[in-house]
Design a protein around this motif. Sequence first.
Motif, PDB file in Angstrom:
ATOM      1  N   LYS A 247      10.398 -10.214   8.946  1.00  0.00           N
ATOM      2  CA  LYS A 247       9.251  -9.709   8.184  1.00  0.00           C
ATOM      3  C   LYS A 247       9.190 -10.293   6.769  1.00  0.00           C
TER       4      LYS A 247
ATOM      5  N   GLY B 241       5.806 -12.072   5.631  1.00  0.00           N
ATOM      6  CA  GLY B 241       5.077 -11.433   4.548  1.00  0.00           C
ATOM      7  C   GLY B 241       4.784 -12.388   3.410  1.00  0.00           C
TER       8      GLY B 241
ATOM      9  N   LYS C  73       0.345  -7.071  -6.861  1.00  0.00           N
ATOM     10  CA  LYS C  73       1.098  -6.266  -5.889  1.00  0.00           C
ATOM     11  C   LYS C  73       1.089  -4.787  -6.271  1.00  0.00           C
TER      12      LYS C  73
ATOM     13  N   THR D 141      -7.314  -6.889   1.785  1.00  0.00           N
ATOM     14  CA  THR D 141      -6.918  -5.721   2.569  1.00  0.00           C
ATOM     15  C   THR D 141      -6.822  -6.058   4.054  1.00  0.00           C
TER      16      THR D 141
ATOM     17  N   ASP E 199      -1.698  -7.891   5.617  1.00  0.00           N
ATOM     18  CA  ASP E 199      -0.677  -7.337   6.505  1.00  0.00           C
ATOM     19  C   ASP E 199      -0.887  -7.694   7.974  1.00  0.00           C
ATOM     20  N   THR E 200      -2.145  -7.783   8.396  1.00  0.00           N
ATOM     21  CA  THR E 200      -2.422  -7.907   9.829  1.00  0.00           C
ATOM     22  C   THR E 200      -1.822  -9.175  10.434  1.00  0.00           C
TER      23      THR E 200
ATOM     24  N   ILE F  41       2.019  -8.790  10.702  1.00  0.00           N
ATOM     25  CA  ILE F  41       2.312  -7.810  11.755  1.00  0.00           C
ATOM     26  C   ILE F  41       2.177  -8.449  13.137  1.00  0.00           C
TER      27      ILE F  41
ATOM     28  N   TYR G 227       2.847  -1.488  12.065  1.00  0.00           N
ATOM     29  CA  TYR G 227       4.140  -2.075  11.725  1.00  0.00           C
ATOM     30  C   TYR G 227       5.159  -1.704  12.802  1.00  0.00           C
TER      31      TYR G 227
END
Length: 507
Positions: free
Chosen positions: A171, A175, A206, A297, A301-302, A305, A482
């Motif tokens: 991760k 990331g 952040k 947004t 993360d998508t 993941i 997650y």
Amino acid sequence: MALSTLILTFTFIILAYYLYQRFRFKLPPGPRPWPVVGNLYNIKPVRFRCFHEWSQIYGPIISVWFGSTLNVVVSNTELAKEVLKEHDQQLADRHRSRSAAKFSREGQDLIWADYGPHYVKVRKVCTLELFSPKRLEALRPIREDEVTAMVESIYKDCTNPENNEKSLLVKKYLGAVAFNNITRLAFGKRFMNSEGVIDEQGKEFKEIVANGLKLGASLAMAEHIPWLRWLFPIDEAAFAKHGARRDRLTRAIMEEHTLARQTSGAKQHFVDALLTLQEKYDLSEDTIIGLLWDMITAGMDTTAISVEWAMAELIKNPRVQQKAQEELDRVVGYERVLTEMDFSNLPYLQCIAKEALRLHPPTPLMLPHRANSNVKVGGYDIPEGSNVHVNVWAVARDTKMWKNPLEFRPERFLEEDVDMKGHDYRLLPFGAGRRVCPGAQLGINLVTSMLGHLLHHFNWAPPNGMSPEEIDMGENPGLVTYMKTPLQAVPTPRLPAELYKRVAIDI
């Protein structure tokens, strides 16, 4: 005495409203709601799994009450098509929580806008301008740069004598790619250097993201029981401070780009595109800021993941990993690195990305659609103002549509080509209809590129002492999925050392 009378009165009102809805409309079946709280205390933390379990009892369309708000959840392909195609216009609005309303300036962005002239306009900007094939191609060097930076970072760590045969936290590397990629695409800024150190502007960025998530989560109970909101007053000062902080950072970056364009011309980054198109499309500053943060947004993360889940499946299924590497070795070889231009010659790699997104969609319930009029779905009434969720996680496990749906088998997409950008309702990781994700192709390209590089450059195995079957495939609760236990894995280089160097590109 007065307080108990007030509570009884409110309870009576809620019960009366619930009974009125029941008798006036033929609502979908579902678990029996409690007074005031509805089904809130029945819902298990991982909601999409909970709703899937309920669909096995009550059927593929169910009613779930969040306090006094009706939420309808559909869990199969036919009903997903009804919601996202046949009744798309009546179900194209958005439910905005108080935090979403604050963040989006009451829907001045794209994600939280209701369907109407504003939504049509900003959607057009995204489709024709921001995510056009021409712009995606122009920004390809950024994506390839960040993916090779990831490879270099993994190589340094796994070949460090101190880390001999130690597992790495996957991760962490994914990331970094997602963070750097989205900030460079949106803002033209790489806040993190090659050593992983974030500059002051990046730290501020952040912190803004983290604070936004904190504020959004703090109002959950008040959102579900509106008439109790006086007990959970919104902290106007906190939201105002957050908004001002976000806008200050964004305006500073916008001003930097405005000055840069005067000397070197417009770049392809999204902030430049939006500033250049501001007059043509009559975009307010709120809309420009909202669109930039929508992309952050939705994209930060998508992607990470999706790739983490895919890597977990590949480690659990060595046969698939080996087959993908054989394809990569045949097409790309051992003397150069993969580029996006190779994708068309790597059908099995594309199938792996597709199969990972089928089994592990990053947003398994999508964002809820809100009915702007009374509508029927599956023979049941959905009253105006209700929320409708498509459980895309359950749709992708529909045994009527998929053979052995729980098996990770990319070959299924070689046997039958299934579109995943909203045209085939069996597979909906990016949604469909009027609210389909406009950045779907960008997401697919980045996921495929990251997977391709990880597989081409390294062999992947579980940590020493762990069998592939022991990898925890559970999900954490939340809007995005997650992994409950972040993936640890042991990479082993498989290419000549000179192919692990990042070639930095500045565009």
